[in-house]
Design a protein around this motif. Structure first.
Motif, PDB file in Angstrom:
ATOM      1  N   GLU A 183       0.905  -1.340   0.123  1.00 35.76           N
ATOM      2  CA  GLU A 183       0.046  -0.116   0.029  1.00 35.76           C
ATOM      3  C   GLU A 183       1.040   1.383  -0.037  1.00 35.76           C
ATOM      4  O   GLU A 183       1.968   1.127   0.428  1.00 35.76           O
ATOM      5  N   GLU A 184       0.248   2.391  -0.634  1.00 29.26           N
ATOM      6  CA  GLU A 184       0.670   3.538  -0.580  1.00 29.26           C
ATOM      7  C   GLU A 184       0.698   4.165   0.806  1.00 29.26           C
ATOM      8  O   GLU A 184      -0.095   4.280   1.538  1.00 29.26           O
ATOM      9  N   VAL A 185       2.050   4.519   1.242  1.00 30.37           N
ATOM     10  CA  VAL A 185       2.571   5.134   2.610  1.00 30.37           C
ATOM     11  C   VAL A 185       2.515   6.722   2.451  1.00 30.37           C
ATOM     12  O   VAL A 185       2.224   7.416   3.322  1.00 30.37           O
ATOM     13  N   PHE A 186       3.097   7.475   1.307  1.00 32.29           N
ATOM     14  CA  PHE A 186       3.306   8.585   1.117  1.00 32.29           C
ATOM     15  C   PHE A 186       3.348   9.062  -0.418  1.00 32.29           C
ATOM     16  O   PHE A 186       3.691   8.387  -1.025  1.00 32.29           O
ATOM     17  N   LYS A 187       2.854  10.071  -0.730  1.00 33.04           N
ATOM     18  CA  LYS A 187       3.031  10.699  -2.019  1.00 33.04           C
ATOM     19  C   LYS A 187       2.916  12.081  -2.039  1.00 33.04           C
ATOM     20  O   LYS A 187       2.417  12.988  -1.111  1.00 33.04           O
ATOM     21  N   GLN A 188       3.896  12.824  -2.941  1.00 27.25           N
ATOM     22  CA  GLN A 188       3.958  14.228  -3.280  1.00 27.25           C
ATOM     23  C   GLN A 188       3.796  14.426  -4.572  1.00 27.25           C
ATOM     24  O   GLN A 188       4.317  13.639  -5.405  1.00 27.25           O
ATOM     25  N   GLY A 189       3.460  15.715  -5.063  1.00 31.15           N
ATOM     26  CA  GLY A 189       3.673  15.939  -6.541  1.00 31.15           C
ATOM     27  C   GLY A 189       4.783  16.498  -6.987  1.00 31.15           C
ATOM     28  O   GLY A 189       5.665  17.078  -6.116  1.00 31.15           O
ATOM     29  N   LEU A 190       5.429  15.991  -8.140  1.00 31.66           N
ATOM     30  CA  LEU A 190       6.729  16.532  -8.601  1.00 31.66           C
ATOM     31  C   LEU A 190       6.188  17.184  -9.880  1.00 31.66           C
ATOM     32  O   LEU A 190       7.365  17.782 -10.568  1.00 31.66           O
ATOM     33  N   SER A 191       5.097  17.378 -10.360  1.00 30.52           N
ATOM     34  CA  SER A 191       4.404  18.097 -11.498  1.00 30.52           C
ATOM     35  C   SER A 191       3.344  18.781 -11.106  1.00 30.52           C
ATOM     36  O   SER A 191       2.683  18.388 -10.042  1.00 30.52           O
ATOM     37  N   LEU A 192       2.794  19.440 -12.023  1.00 30.05           N
ATOM     38  CA  LEU A 192       1.780  20.338 -12.004  1.00 30.05           C
ATOM     39  C   LEU A 192       0.474  19.456 -11.460  1.00 30.05           C
ATOM     40  O   LEU A 192      -0.518  19.570 -10.417  1.00 30.05           O
ATOM     41  N   ILE A 193       0.180  18.298 -12.170  1.00 26.99           N
ATOM     42  CA  ILE A 193      -0.772  17.476 -12.167  1.00 26.99           C
ATOM     43  C   ILE A 193      -0.477  16.051 -12.077  1.00 26.99           C
ATOM     44  O   ILE A 193      -0.728  15.059 -11.326  1.00 26.99           O
ATOM     45  N   TRP A 194       0.251  15.711 -13.121  1.00 28.23           N
ATOM     46  CA  TRP A 194       0.332  14.064 -13.432  1.00 28.23           C
ATOM     47  C   TRP A 194       1.362  13.208 -12.931  1.00 28.23           C
ATOM     48  O   TRP A 194       1.430  12.077 -12.916  1.00 28.23           O
ATOM     49  N   LYS A 195       2.808  14.005 -12.259  1.00 30.01           N
ATOM     50  CA  LYS A 195       3.554  13.042 -11.796  1.00 30.01           C
ATOM     51  C   LYS A 195       3.637  13.241 -10.192  1.00 30.01           C
ATOM     52  O   LYS A 195       3.804  14.234  -9.650  1.00 30.01           O
ATOM     53  N   LYS A 196       3.836  12.052  -9.538  1.00 28.23           N
ATOM     54  CA  LYS A 196       4.025  11.923  -8.409  1.00 28.23           C
ATOM     55  C   LYS A 196       5.133  11.123  -7.680  1.00 28.23           C
ATOM     56  O   LYS A 196       5.601  10.269  -8.416  1.00 28.23           O
ATOM     57  N   GLN A 197       5.736  11.677  -6.634  1.00 34.93           N
ATOM     58  CA  GLN A 197       6.528  10.744  -6.004  1.00 34.93           C
ATOM     59  C   GLN A 197       5.849   9.850  -4.982  1.00 34.93           C
ATOM     60  O   GLN A 197       5.275  10.386  -3.990  1.00 34.93           O
TER      61      GLN A 197
END
Length: 172
Positions: free
Chosen positions: A109-123
């Protein structure tokens, strides 16, 4: 720095921040705390180091590093709305381990995410439980709508021989 629902927006990432925050609503992921920042060149590009506590596993902290492009770099090279996909992760036991209701599936499962671009790309950081080897695996990678990236980093927290408390019974 502005932090919204686990989506971290530095001064340079404010472009589209409100829109990205709306996309992240309900994400339920962990919150990152910036613990280090290293300048890498004269134009203001930085490597950021965040501490992320696993919201369902007490006693485990992950440190994730990633590249944060400066405004000067964005003006010079274009591609205004995106940071590179590169990241590194290291997770360790930082206290007594108590494991809550975690996803035991192969994809974890996903523990963390943050945006690397305006909309489409996430870390993204995913947690996977390796039952056979009694190990928590943490995978840092980027997620994109298209042109996915193979850039990733993995770390483990061994549970074998540790005094681990399971909120629900330990999986057999």
């Amino acid at each position: 720095m502005l932090e919204l629902i686990g989506l971290k927006l530095t001064g340079r990432k404010l472009i589209g921040g409100a829109l990205a925050a709306c996309v992240a609503l309900g994400a339920g992921s962990a919150v990152a705390e910036e613990v280090g920042k290293v300048g890498v060149d004269w134009v203001g590009n930085d490597i950021i180091i965040d501490a992320i506590k696993d919201p369902k596993v007490d006693g485990v902290t992950c440190h994730v590093s990633y590249f944060d492009r400066s405004v000067i770099d964005r003006l010079h090279k274009g591609n205004w709305f995106e940071d590179p996909s590169d990241s590194s992760i290291s997770c360790r036991q930082t206290g007594p381990i108590t494991i809550g209701d975690i996803d035991m599936s192969e994809g974890g499962e996903e523990v963390f995410k943050q945006g690397l671009s305006l909309i489409w790309k996430k870390q993204v950081v995913n947690r996977i439980y390796d039952k056979k080897n009694e190990t928590l695996i943490y995978l840092s990678h980027s997620r994109q709508v298209q042109n996915g990236s193979a850039k990733m980093s993995v770390t483990t927290v061994p549970l074998y021989g540790q005094n681990v408390v399971w909120s629900n019974s330990k999986p057999k």
